[in-house]
Design an enzyme around this catalytic site. Structure first.
Site, PDB file in Angstrom:
ATOM      1  N   ASP A 121      -5.593  -3.586  -9.055  1.00  0.00           N
ATOM      2  CA  ASP A 121      -5.171  -2.191  -9.011  1.00  0.00           C
ATOM      3  C   ASP A 121      -3.902  -2.049  -8.174  1.00  0.00           C
ATOM      4  OD1 ASP A 121      -5.046   0.588  -8.930  1.00  0.00           O
ATOM      5  OD2 ASP A 121      -6.606   0.777  -7.412  1.00  0.00           O
ATOM      6  N   ASP A 156       0.874   2.450 -11.833  1.00  0.00           N
ATOM      7  CA  ASP A 156      -0.507   2.243 -11.390  1.00  0.00           C
ATOM      8  C   ASP A 156      -1.340   1.591 -12.490  1.00  0.00           C
ATOM      9  OD1 ASP A 156      -2.976   2.335 -10.203  1.00  0.00           O
ATOM     10  OD2 ASP A 156      -3.185   4.506 -10.267  1.00  0.00           O
TER      11      ASP A 156
END
Length: 408
Positions: A119, A298
């Site tokens: 992530d 992201d």
């Protein structure tokens, strides 16, 4: 209330990488897998999951902005456009079966293998610990007492998610290895509590490995990749993702030339914390929207999330509209249309495919589909996999920049 993004912000000093060891790896491949439940079995959109994913993504960014201020003593420039939390009380994280990109790492001595979600929108590594209860069933647990290289830091941690559910536990240091690259005395969390959303039925990975900058770390410690660079494990302070449906891969220590064609187009990181860069434009039907706004790249977000005014104008240009029945932030468009649009970074536009944009029909047999661009109340944008699945993305830590190239 809307706020104008400051046009001048102070950049943090660039990371200076340690000289690599003579045996440093020129780059390693980590195959990664995805699990997407944003569509139902019949191909229609999983609307509760989409609503929850939108809430989680915006809340995660807000939590990082708060952590940045705690770590640095300074307010993050994006915090001036504070995210207004949505009314999503009936949507729990349990419903957020969002798309995850996960692969294998090993922790401890002797090493034990775990899967983690990679992530770029956060910075900490956590795994389920030995005291974690029934919500950790089905996950491989990290037991510090079984590792000769673990050390209890005597600190606790709490990580918050979109519906204010949490992961909490104890901080340790231990040896963490990924595809032969090894970080020693790496800070990580052993969770004593997993929220229901992290049950194995909803969250297939054992834990999560953040790949943002240290300044948004809840532990206020170096993230794993930064540790690998600082300890001379890589020849390049770069990692790269291919997030396409076939052949997804995380590459550490450079980029994989087999996965892209042509040169990279680079754009500088505006403020280290997130991988925050300028989005030059989103373009559709010859019209530019959202010109020169800050965006966060992201891999932990599936959707593209933008401000309501611009997103509404974009959908109007492709024959779509907001749909109040779906909940705030979600939009529909005619399923028989094939929207042609692109995002521009570093002066180059990159097309977004109809396949990644289409989140599914509103219901089975409907002629309306839900689009992969959603709206929130902040002025900056979050750029997730709806875009990233169309490009090969390089995250250059040493030069504090993000690069995009066309997929091979």
């Amino acid at each position: 209330m809307r706020f104008t993004l400051a046009t001048v912000i102070a950049a943090l000093p660039f990371l200076v990488a340690a000289a690599p060891h003579p045996e440093a790896n020129a780059g390693v491949k980590i195959p990664i897998s995805k699990r997407s439940s944003l569509k139902n079995a019949d191909g229609s959109a999983n609307i509760p999951a989409l609503r929850a994913h939108l809430a989680q993504s915006t809340e995660k960014i807000q939590n990082g902005l708060d952590q940045y201020q705690r770590n640095t003593g300074s307010r993050h420039p994006l915090a001036s456009k504070a995210i207004k939390k949505r009314d999503s009380g009936s949507v729990s994280l349990t419903d957020d079966n969002s798309l995850l990109w996960y692969g294998a790492i090993s922790v401890g001595t002797p090493a034990k293998v775990y899967t983690v979600d990679f992530d770029t929108g956060s910075s900490d590594l956590f795994l389920p610990g030995p005291a974690c209860g029934s919500s950790c069933n089905g996950h491989t647990k990290y037991d510090p007492s079984s590792s000769s290289t673990s050390k209890d830091l005597g600190k606790t941690f709490t990580l918050k998610y979109g519906d204010n559910s949490t992961v909490s536990g104890e901080q340790y240091t231990d040896t963490v290895a990924i595809a032969g690259l090894t970080a020693t005395t790496q800070t990580l969390g052993a969770a004593t509590t997993y929220s229901d959303g992290f049950q194995s039925s909803n969250f297939p990975a054992d834990g999560l490995m953040g790949m943002g900058f240290e300044s948004i770390s809840v532990y206020n410690a170096e993230p794993v990749f930064q540790s690998l660079v600082a300890q001379g494990e890589t020849t390049e302070s770069v990692f790269a993702f291919k997030l396409a449906a076939v052949g997804a891969e995380l590459f550490l220590g450079g980029t994989n030339p087999d996965l892209h064609v042509g040169d990279f187009t680079y754009t500088g990181v505006i403020q280290e914390g997130y991988w925050q860069v300028s989005l030059g434009a989103i373009s559709a039907n010859g019209e530019d929207f959202a010109t020169n706004v800050d965006s966060i790249i992201d891999t932990g977000t599936t959707l593209i999330v933008g401000d309501t005014k611009t997103v509404t104008a974009f959908y109007q240009s492709i024959g779509g509209e907001a749909n109040s029945d779906l909940g705030p932030g979600l939009y529909t468009y005619p399923c028989d249309k094939d929207p042609k649009f692109s995002l521009t970074f570093g002066g180059k536009s990159f097309d977004v495919s109809a396949d990644t944009f289409n989140m599914g029909k509103v219901s089975q047999g409907s002629t309306s589909c839900i689009g992969g661009i959603s709206a929130s109340d902040e002025e900056f944008w979050i750029v997730g996999d709806v875009f990233l699945a169309n490009v090969y993305t390089s995250f250059d830590l040493g030069n504090s920049q993000v690069g995009f190239a066309n997929l091979a």
